[in-house]
Design a protein around this motif. Structure first.
Motif, short mmCIF file in Angstrom:
data_model
loop_
_atom_site.label_atom_id
_atom_site.label_comp_id
_atom_site.label_asym_id
_atom_site.label_seq_id
_atom_site.Cartn_x
_atom_site.Cartn_y
_atom_site.Cartn_z
N SER A 53 -1.45 -5.92 -5.08
CA SER A 53 -1.81 -7.22 -4.66
C SER A 53 -1.20 -8.97 -6.35
O SER A 53 -1.71 -8.63 -6.77
CB SER A 53 -2.95 -7.43 -3.61
N VAL A 90 -5.48 5.95 -1.24
CA VAL A 90 -4.23 4.76 -1.29
C VAL A 90 -4.14 3.70 -2.37
O VAL A 90 -5.47 3.03 -2.95
CB VAL A 90 -4.78 3.31 -0.19
N LEU A 96 0.42 -0.99 -0.07
CA LEU A 96 0.36 0.58 0.15
C LEU A 96 0.76 1.17 -0.27
O LEU A 96 1.39 1.71 0.55
CB LEU A 96 -1.37 -0.15 1.20
N SER A 110 -2.99 -0.16 -4.49
CA SER A 110 -2.93 -0.92 -3.53
C SER A 110 -2.14 -2.18 -4.62
O SER A 110 -2.20 -2.16 -5.61
CB SER A 110 -4.16 -1.27 -3.35
#
Length: 152
Positions: free
Chosen positions: A147, A143, A43, A145
């Motif tokens: 992943s 934010v 993040l 991200s």
């Protein structure tokens, strides 16, 4: 000679403007990730948006971004899981990503609500990521991200 100058000026005026500068130093630095990275998701808190409207420079893209990328990702993951790049914010955000193969990826509302999400095939190389705002040239907290497992 005069005709050549007029022709040259005409070519300059109709050439597409590319305001995104993937050679510029990223606003929030760079990160190197490999398959199985931890913690997942990775993040980064950013200020989404900027003064550049990408609608006129990239097809199928929308939003306002800065010239420099927000984050530069160096991914070492050929053949691993796909990467999910997403953003979350109280504002309507967008994603613009330049991939190592020269392709551009864009999304407005592919995540939850008005949040963007892009799934990238696991190709190693440099990804430049911009988090934009859809409505205006203002900046908003967001934010980002990255992943292998999930997106916002």
């Amino acid at each position: 000679m005069r005709l050549m100058i007029v022709a040259a000026l005409t070519l300059v005026c109709v050439a597409p403007a590319v305001a995104q500068d993937f050679t510029a130093a990223p606003n929030y630095g760079d990160v190197r990730l490999a398959p199985g990275f931890s913690p997942d998701p990775h993040l980064v808190v950013v200020q989404a948006g900027g003064s550049i409207d990408v609608d006129g420079t990239l097809s199928n893209c929308s939003g306002f971004i800065t010239s420099a990328p927000d984050l530069r990702l160096f991914w070492d993951g050929n053949g691993s899981l796909d990467l999910k790049v997403s953003a979350i914010s109280n504002a309507d955000t967008t994603l613009v990503i330049s991939g190592p193969n020269g392709a551009w990826y864009c999304d407005d509302d592919g995540g939850d609500g008005s949040n963007p999400s892009v799934t990238l095939s696991s190709v190693s190389g440099q990804y430049d990521i911009w988090v934009g705002t859809f409505d205006d040239g203002e900046t908003r907290s967001a934010v980002l991200s990255i992943s292998e497992l999930s997106s916002f």
